[in-house]
Enzyme design. Structure first.
Site, short mmCIF file in Angstrom:
data_model
loop_
_atom_site.label_atom_id
_atom_site.label_comp_id
_atom_site.label_asym_id
_atom_site.label_seq_id
_atom_site.Cartn_x
_atom_site.Cartn_y
_atom_site.Cartn_z
N LYS A 16 -67.64 -60.22 93.31
CA LYS A 16 -67.37 -59.71 94.66
C LYS A 16 -66.14 -58.82 94.71
CE LYS A 16 -69.72 -63.47 97.07
NZ LYS A 16 -69.57 -64.76 97.77
N GLY A 32 -74.42 -68.88 107.57
CA GLY A 32 -75.65 -69.49 107.07
C GLY A 32 -76.58 -68.42 106.53
#
Length: 347
Positions: free
Chosen positions: A228, A327
């Site tokens: 990332k 989520g």
């Protein structure tokens, strides 16, 4: 006037299925507000087989096959035994959505799929951080050469608009550095340690609630964070780096006394990803490691599975964006937001 967008997809895991559901939920809005209708023409997986039909695949039927059978039905007229490369060639699509599993070693085979799709004149949306961590400049140049878009909003912090924020809102700014809490699994584990749990029980709890894999090493040893931070550096800071150049320290050695020490010093230990340069035009330094963060730092209050990113800019100053306990819907939304970016650009 409604335009039909034919698309094909590599991968049909949790994210792929939730994105497909989102397309169905937003079908009317896509048509009436954004003037497009989505037509799935190819869907390829490693373990479930593939569906291929240039005239269109029933998305509801694909979801139902997965729900009932756990794989695509070989008796379906759209069932094929083919790999992703063949699907890209045969799907007659104008958009390729790449949702395969991360390879930390080289970003493959996802990068090769993206190359193939761009060369065939497809726009590309990916949720895979590997291609950006290893091959961003090449893929961005290939997209430009072929007059296509290469989009990747969901590769860091799910649907939080990090790249759109910089591209669309922070125009004229140079990103001098970034740091953040970018892995929700390890942030959760550190929170469990603060509650007095052992490291082993914290990992087991993360596995129980399905935010950690059976083998959690990609998270706890920092390699997810390394991919990332490389993607962020390559995209936002014009770097040409890769995860092997990141200084990585695992959180597996942390224990209760370390957590207590941090509390007594007036802060917490957080797993921090950094990309910064040593002065003007200096060498890029990349790290993923546990760090002491004082209580008055905005990253210190980021708890649970939440994530946060601080951008250091030359004009807008220091900006911190927080995402609270994301989520699967937020990951799917990142892909959906890229789709809307394409529709807004006339693709």
């Amino acid at each position: 006037m409604t335009r039909t967008i034919k698309f094909c997809v590599a991968g049909f895991g949790n994210v792929g299925r939730r994105f497909t559901e989102l397309l169905l939920e937003k079908e009317t809005e896509l048509r009436e507000r954004f003037g497009c209708e989505m037509r799935l023409t190819g869907l390829c997986t490693r373990s479930m087989g593939a569906l291929l039909n240039p005239s269109g695949i029933d998305m509801r039927a694909a979801l139902e096959m997965k729900r009932k059978l756990g794989h695509f039905d070989p008796n379906s007229p759209d069932f094929r035994r083919c790999d992703t490369a063949e699907m890209i060639e045969r799907a007659d699509a104008e958009l390729f959505i790449e949702l395969s599993t991360l390879s930390i070693e080289d970003g493959e085979p996802a990068a090769s799929y993206i190359r193939k799709a761009l060369r065939r004149g497809m726009d590309v949306i990916t949720a895979n951080k590997g291609p950006e961590a290893w091959h961003f400049k090449e893929l961005e140049a290939l997209a430009e050469e072929n007059g296509r878009r290469f989009l990747y909003e969901t590769v860091v912090m799910d649907g939080t608009p990090i790249f759109n924020l910089v591209r669309e809102t922070l125009r004229g700014n140079r990103i001098l550095g970034v740091r953040g809490i970018l892995n929700g699994t390890t942030n959760f584990i550190l929170g469990e340690l603060e509650r007095g749990e052992s490291f082993e029980s914290a990992v087991k709890e993360a596995q129980r609630i399905q935010i950690a894999e059976a083998n959690p090493s990609m998270d706890i040893d920092g390699w997810d964070g390394a991919a990332k931070i490389c993607a962020l550096a390559n995209i936002l800071m014009n770097a040409e780096t890769n995860p092997k150049k990141v200084s990585v320290e695992s959180i597996s050695g942390l224990r209760a006394p370390d957590i207590e020490w941090a509390r007594q010093q007036g802060g917490r230990i957080k797993y921090i990803c950094r990309a910064e340069r040593g002065g003007e035009g200096g060498e890029l330094r990349l790290s993923v490691k546990p760090e002491f963060i004082p209580f008055d730092d905005p990253l210190c209050g980021v708890n649970g599975t939440s994530a946060a990113l601080t951008l250091y800019t030359d004009l807008a100053g220091e900006l911190t964006i927080t995402q609270t306990n994301p989520g699967i819907l937020q990951t799917a939304y990142g892909i959906y937001s890229d789709l809307l970016t394409l529709t807004a650009s006339g693709r």
